[in-house]
Design a protein around this motif. Structure first.
Motif, mmCIF file in Angstrom:
data_model
loop_
_atom_site.group_PDB
_atom_site.id
_atom_site.type_symbol
_atom_site.label_atom_id
_atom_site.label_comp_id
_atom_site.label_asym_id
_atom_site.label_seq_id
_atom_site.Cartn_x
_atom_site.Cartn_y
_atom_site.Cartn_z
ATOM 1 N N ALA A 149 -16.149 -3.141 40.931
ATOM 2 C CA ALA A 149 -16.234 -4.425 41.621
ATOM 3 C C ALA A 149 -15.320 -5.486 41.016
ATOM 4 O O ALA A 149 -14.999 -6.478 41.671
ATOM 5 N N ASP A 150 -14.900 -5.280 39.758
ATOM 6 C CA ASP A 150 -14.030 -6.263 39.116
ATOM 7 C C ASP A 150 -12.600 -5.711 39.010
ATOM 8 O O ASP A 150 -11.835 -5.787 39.944
ATOM 9 N N ILE A 151 -12.288 -5.097 37.887
ATOM 10 C CA ILE A 151 -10.885 -4.742 37.623
ATOM 11 C C ILE A 151 -10.331 -3.673 38.569
ATOM 12 O O ILE A 151 -9.136 -3.652 38.840
ATOM 13 N N GLY A 152 -11.185 -2.803 39.112
ATOM 14 C CA GLY A 152 -10.664 -1.721 39.966
ATOM 15 C C GLY A 152 -10.691 -2.018 41.451
ATOM 16 O O GLY A 152 -10.338 -1.176 42.275
ATOM 17 N N LEU A 153 -11.094 -3.220 41.824
ATOM 18 C CA LEU A 153 -11.283 -3.527 43.247
ATOM 19 C C LEU A 153 -9.977 -3.458 44.039
ATOM 20 O O LEU A 153 -9.956 -3.037 45.195
ATOM 21 N N GLN A 154 -8.884 -3.852 43.393
ATOM 22 C CA GLN A 154 -7.587 -3.839 44.082
ATOM 23 C C GLN A 154 -7.170 -2.410 44.438
ATOM 24 O O GLN A 154 -6.789 -2.110 45.574
ATOM 25 N N ALA A 155 -7.274 -1.506 43.447
ATOM 26 C CA ALA A 155 -6.905 -0.105 43.691
ATOM 27 C C ALA A 155 -7.833 0.510 44.739
ATOM 28 O O ALA A 155 -7.408 1.284 45.593
ATOM 29 N N LEU A 156 -9.105 0.141 44.652
ATOM 30 C CA LEU A 156 -10.094 0.689 45.586
ATOM 31 C C LEU A 156 -9.833 0.184 47.004
ATOM 32 O O LEU A 156 -9.881 0.957 47.974
ATOM 33 N N SER A 157 -9.529 -1.099 47.143
ATOM 34 C CA SER A 157 -9.229 -1.662 48.459
ATOM 35 C C SER A 157 -8.015 -0.952 49.060
ATOM 36 O O SER A 157 -7.983 -0.646 50.257
ATOM 37 N N GLY A 158 -7.019 -0.657 48.221
ATOM 38 C CA GLY A 158 -5.838 0.067 48.696
ATOM 39 C C GLY A 158 -6.185 1.463 49.183
ATOM 40 O O GLY A 158 -5.708 1.917 50.220
ATOM 41 N N ALA B 254 -16.916 -2.992 51.272
ATOM 42 C CA ALA B 254 -16.453 -1.662 51.703
ATOM 43 C C ALA B 254 -16.505 -1.568 53.227
ATOM 44 O O ALA B 254 -15.535 -1.163 53.877
ATOM 45 N N PHE B 255 -17.632 -1.979 53.774
ATOM 46 C CA PHE B 255 -17.862 -1.947 55.229
ATOM 47 C C PHE B 255 -16.766 -2.702 55.969
ATOM 48 O O PHE B 255 -16.248 -2.259 56.997
ATOM 49 N N ALA B 256 -16.378 -3.860 55.426
ATOM 50 C CA ALA B 256 -15.383 -4.713 56.085
ATOM 51 C C ALA B 256 -14.014 -4.027 56.170
ATOM 52 O O ALA B 256 -13.175 -4.422 56.975
ATOM 53 N N HIS B 257 -13.783 -3.009 55.352
ATOM 54 C CA HIS B 257 -12.520 -2.265 55.429
ATOM 55 C C HIS B 257 -12.510 -1.277 56.599
ATOM 56 O O HIS B 257 -11.516 -0.591 56.823
ATOM 57 N N GLY B 258 -13.648 -1.163 57.286
ATOM 58 C CA GLY B 258 -13.708 -0.281 58.455
ATOM 59 C C GLY B 258 -13.707 1.199 58.105
ATOM 60 O O GLY B 258 -13.283 2.025 58.899
#
Ligand SMILES: Cc1ncc(C[n+]2csc(CCOP(=O)(O)OP(=O)(O)O)c2C)c(N)n1
Ligand code: SF4
Ligand code: SF4
Ligand code: SF4
Ligand SMILES: [Mg+2]
Lengths: 87, 297
Positions: free
Chosen positions: B101-110, B169-173
């Motif tokens: 939820a913090d440092i890895g959120l960018q990689a996860l969103s990608g 997560a949901f908002a990423h579809g």
């Protein structure tokens, strides 16, 4: 040309078995009574160490080489067939 | 001898006695099976499962940084696709709550946005446990951590509520988002199985009690985790293809005090009705939002 040693940190699968964490137990160990066990498997499923084995009812046991004595198996057993005893 | 243990996450790892994350991680990998590759962020799980030169894993497993398991897993997925092997192999990226939820959120969103066929599992023990219980974006309101300590004048713990990761997560579809709890082991197995049968990015967030950081006896890990669900503080939900499809209904809702008093990290508010009221309001709003109580016709 000088030989370069490539040590990229590859470990042998499941080599943690070399590490006998049973020596961590300080207070109590589980005793599998094997009397009223119904073979529900829940103790095996939730042991944090994964050190419980068993197939049929009244055959479940743990490996004291690895058991850390957390006591979760004794709490969850629906038949109270696991008892924590003093080390 | 080793073969006595039918698990892909072997004994001999160095988690604290009673660690909830160790239980959940074994359930996840054993449900996924041998045809699985795992990328792991830094954190307790990575450290206690891979004390070099030993490893507890019985599947290919890679660690590189605190923040990049989702990116590493994306690369693995792309390579397997190129080789025509993706359909035969599960890819799991996994991390703690801080790593997620913090440092890895960018990689996860990608990873979500690019649509990789990967199951991402977040083991939510609600703080940075591996480095000494610092607060994260998933630390709950009022929890006492080393960076949200109880002040002498302002006797409060963590001032912020949990970051809504399932909704992010949901908002990423993405096709599958779920929460789970180590208090419900069979439910974890079911959700992992279901997720792995779906193509595309999947996110499962598992609530895993940490006896050391939450301050409770090691034999109460499952009971404490269960209480979080039974009070409405940790709703177990599933989103599939843009819809809330399943929630674990509560037959009898327990008051939040029962959960709070089970752990030392909330000790400072047990005599503070106002603080408890605020936490009860969080549970009540979860119950309302996700429909956790069966409505009588
Ligand atoms: C870039 C970077 N910053 C900080 C650290 C130190 N560090 C290692 S693990 C960790 C906390 C992990 O917390 P979480 O992801 O919640 O996992 P847990 O240990 O709680 O399971 C931190 C801060 C690091 N390894 N890399
Ligand atoms: S006491 Fe804990 S570590 Fe030992 S067998 Fe029971 S659940 Fe496993
Ligand atoms: S939990 Fe108890 S009843 Fe179930 S398999 Fe283990 S020992 Fe037997
Ligand atoms: S600090 Fe908590 S999460 Fe880390 S190994 Fe110990 S019990 Fe598990
Ligand atoms: Mg954490």
């Amino acid at each position: 040309m000088a030989k370069v040693k490539h040590d990229i940190g590859i470990a042998k699968p499941r080599s943690s078995l070399n590490n006998k964490t049973g020596s961590w137990r300080t207070e109590a160990r589980p005793k599998f009574l094997q009397k009223n066990c119904i073979g529900c498997k829940i103790c095996l499923l939730i042991c944090p160490e994964g050190c419980i084995t068993g197939e049929a009812k009244n055959t479940y046991n743990c490996d004291y080489l690895y058991c850390k004595g957390c006591g979760e198996c004794a709490v969850i057993c629906p038949k109270k067939d696991i008892e924590m005893v003093k080390e | 001898m080793a073969e006595a243990f039918k698990t892909l996450f072997s004994p001999g790892h160095t988690a604290c006695a009673g660690c909830g994350q160790a239980i959940a991680a074994r359930l996840v990998v054993d449900t996924a099976g041998a045809n699985t590759i795992i990328a792991n962020n830094t954190g307790c799980l990575e450290v206690f499962s891979a004390k070099y030169p030993e490893t507890a894993w019985g599947v290919p497993w890679i660690h590189s940084l605190f923040e990049n398991a989702a990116a590493v897993a994306s690369g693995i997925e792309a390579a397997l696709k190129y080789l025509g092997l993706k359909d035969k192999i599960n890819i799991i990226a996994q991390a703690g709550d801080g790593g997620t939820a913090d440092i890895g959120l960018q990689a996860l969103s990608g990873m979500w946005e690019r649509g990789h066929d990967i199951l991402y599992v977040c083991y939510d023990n609600e703080a940075y446990m591996n480095t000494g219980v610092q607060r994260s974006g998933l630390t709950p309101f009022e929890a006492n951590t080393s960076t949200s300590p109880i002040g002498k004048i302002l006797a409060t713990g963590n001032l912020r509520p949990k970051k809504p990761m399932p909704e992010i997560a949901f908002a990423h579809g993405i096709p599958y988002v779920a929460t789970a709890s180590v208090g419900y082991p069979q439910d974890i197995q079911r959700k992992v199985k279901k997720a792995l049968a779906i193509k595309g990015p999947k996110y499962i967030q598992i609530h895993v009690s940490c006896p050391l950081g939450w301050r409770h006896a090691p034999n109460l890990t499952l009971d404490v985790s269960k209480l979080a669900v039974e009070t409405g503080l940790y709703p177990l939900i599933e989103y599939e293809n843009g819809k809330l499809t399943q929630v674990r209904k509560l037959t009898k809702v327990k008051p939040v005090e029962e959960y709070l008093k089970s752990q030392g990290r909330f000790k400072h508010i047990l005599n503070s009705p106002d603080a408890i009221k605020l936490i009860q309001a969080i549970a009540d709003s979860n119950i309302e939002k996700y429909g956790l109580i069966e409505k009588k016709a």
